[in-house]
Design a protein around this motif. Structure first.
Motif, mmCIF file in Angstrom:
data_model
loop_
_atom_site.group_PDB
_atom_site.id
_atom_site.type_symbol
_atom_site.label_atom_id
_atom_site.label_comp_id
_atom_site.label_asym_id
_atom_site.label_seq_id
_atom_site.Cartn_x
_atom_site.Cartn_y
_atom_site.Cartn_z
ATOM 1 N N ALA A 11 63.430 42.408 30.244
ATOM 2 C CA ALA A 11 62.789 41.111 29.964
ATOM 3 C C ALA A 11 63.793 40.204 29.255
ATOM 4 N N ALA A 12 63.759 38.924 29.619
ATOM 5 C CA ALA A 12 64.584 37.937 28.935
ATOM 6 C C ALA A 12 63.787 37.430 27.731
ATOM 7 N N LEU A 13 64.292 37.683 26.532
ATOM 8 C CA LEU A 13 63.578 37.267 25.319
ATOM 9 C C LEU A 13 64.293 36.108 24.661
ATOM 10 N N HIS A 14 63.521 35.111 24.284
ATOM 11 C CA HIS A 14 64.049 33.925 23.604
ATOM 12 C C HIS A 14 64.150 34.217 22.118
ATOM 13 N N CYS A 15 65.320 33.978 21.554
ATOM 14 C CA CYS A 15 65.489 34.290 20.130
ATOM 15 C C CYS A 15 66.445 33.298 19.486
ATOM 16 N N ARG A 16 66.468 33.321 18.180
ATOM 17 C CA ARG A 16 67.387 32.440 17.441
ATOM 18 C C ARG A 16 67.962 33.219 16.272
#
Ligand SMILES: O=C(O)CC1=CCC(=O)O1
Length: 262
Positions: A11-16
């Motif tokens: 899964a492509a997870l959005h993070c910062r």
């Protein structure tokens, strides 16, 4: 400040990730129906002197909503893989609601990653099978737009409903996909961490809004009491998301606890 997509566990997870790279690490894990913006005000302060990672769970925010990977164990594995990706360990992991279940699971499975745990508006077991099955059926049949008013009643104290930012948080909620929301509801339904959390041995701070309609103070206190030596704090005039409603109070409780663990 760098936001990015990281591919973990299919899964492509959005993070910062932000803050000085050599500073103590703080990781945030979100609640149901929210994305990582709920920590904006807290992180604006904390990232001055901490390395901070936050992310959107699968099915939430800008992350993928894949077919597989929805057990609590897999949600925990996502966070472990993200922390491994960034080379983070011995962190303070702050988990809100289902994010608190993820934090407890991570502390049990990967104690190398979690030095300190902050449990916000969460418990070792949240709700019961009937409640979650009803919610899953409703979101699949009617969508979050229809359910939003009831959810926002639990999220925020009455006075916050006239706050200028309230419509923004409502939009965040209703734009979560019904599928992603339902899948995380099922993971919560199937999770009971009473035994594994009672075996944890690490510093724990539990905090909760006094008007939390989802995980009320007594429920959060009972989970805090599973871990010996834990601290418990109630935030006044806040519901289920005190990091949004009372970010200054939340940050100062977090900072005081972090200082005491140095
Ligand atoms: O009741 C809600 O909608 C809030 C909530 C329960 C679990 C979670 O993560 O958020």
């Amino acid at each position: 400040m760098v936001s990015r997509i990281v591919e973990v566990n299919n899964a492509a997870l959005h993070c910062r990730i932000e803050g000085p790279s050599d500073a103590p690490v703080v990781v945030f894990s979100n609640s149901l129906g929210t994305d990582f913006r709920i920590w904006d005000a807290v992180v604006a302060d904390l990232a001055q002197d901490h390395r901070v990672l936050r992310y959107d769970k699968r099915g939430h925010g800008l992350s993928d909503d894949p077919e597989d990977g929805w057990t609590m164990g897999e949600l925990v594995a996502d966070l472990a893989a993200l922390m491994d990706h960034f080379g983070l360990s011995e962190a303070t992991v702050v988990g809100l609601s289902v994010g608190g279940l993820i934090a407890q699971g991570l502390a049990a499975e990967r104690p190398d990653l979690v030095r300190v745990m902050v449990l916000a508006d969460t418990a070792a077991r949240i709700g019961n099978d009937d409640m979650w099955n009803e919610r899953i059926a409703k979101v699949r049949a009617e969508g979050l737009g229809v359910m939003a008013d009831g959810i926002l009643e639990r999220w925020f104290a009455p006075e916050f409903h006239s706050h200028p930012d309230f419509p923004m948080w409502r939009n965040m909620l209703v734009r979560t996909t019904a599928q992603g929301y339902a899948r995380v509801c099922a993971a919560i339904r199937d999770t009971d961490l009473l035994e594994s959390t009672a075996r944890l041995n690490l510093p724990v701070l539990a905090v909760v809004g006094d008007k939390d309609g989802s995980t009320p103070p007594d429920m959060v206190r009972e989970t805090a009491e599973l871990v010996s030596g834990s601290s418990f704090q109630i935030i006044r005039n806040a519901g289920h998301l005190p990091c949004v409603e009372k970010p200054d109070v939340f940050t100062s409780l977090l900072r005081n606890f972090l200082k005491a663990q140095e």
